[in-house]
Design a protein around this motif. Structure first.
Motif, short mmCIF file in Angstrom:
data_model
loop_
_atom_site.label_atom_id
_atom_site.label_comp_id
_atom_site.label_asym_id
_atom_site.label_seq_id
_atom_site.Cartn_x
_atom_site.Cartn_y
_atom_site.Cartn_z
N UNK A 7 20.79 34.36 101.99
CA UNK A 7 19.79 35.17 102.71
C UNK A 7 18.90 36.02 101.81
N UNK A 8 19.38 36.34 100.60
CA UNK A 8 18.57 37.21 99.73
C UNK A 8 19.25 37.37 98.38
N UNK A 9 18.47 37.86 97.43
CA UNK A 9 19.06 38.30 96.16
C UNK A 9 19.72 39.65 96.43
N UNK A 10 20.84 39.91 95.77
CA UNK A 10 21.51 41.20 95.93
C UNK A 10 20.53 42.34 95.61
N UNK A 11 19.71 42.15 94.58
CA UNK A 11 18.76 43.19 94.19
C UNK A 11 17.65 43.43 95.22
#
Length: 111
Positions: A7-11
């Motif tokens: 769903x997304x980069x952690x950052x």
């Protein structure tokens, strides 16, 4: 086998913050703690429908921005004197990416 969706980069999720993911079952709030743990819970507070993704993250809890109900991000259980619970969804990080369990994010038809 569990199907995880990226769903997304952690950052992309601020520390002690959240992002909202739209799914078949509605919006899910994905939280990142100060020590980079990730949790996914139902977007709306069961009390008055407050947007939990806009709440204050402290430790592994979030405080609803409308009426200060506090929820445990791991269990979804309201804390203190408040009575209620939000649904939680399996989430994990791998290689700097955030994944949610797709099997929990799809509507189930009646058999």
């Amino acid at each position: 086998m569990t199907m995880m969706i990226d769903i997304a980069a952690l950052d992309d999720i601020p520390r002690q913050g959240a992002r909202v993911v739209k799914t078949d079952v509605g919006c899910v709030a994905v939280f990142r703690t100060a020590d980079d743990q990730v949790f996914a819970i139902e977007y709306r507070c069961p009390h008055k429908g407050g947007p939990l993704s806009e709440g204050i993250v402290h430790g592994t809890q979030v405080t609803c921005p409308l009426h200060a109900w506090v929820f445990d991000l791991a269990t979804g259980q309201a804390q203190g004197a408040d009575d209620g619970q939000v649904r939680t969804y399996p989430a994990r990080t791998e290689g700097g990416r955030v994944f949610l369990d797709a099997s929990f994010l799809q509507r189930r038809s009646a058999a």
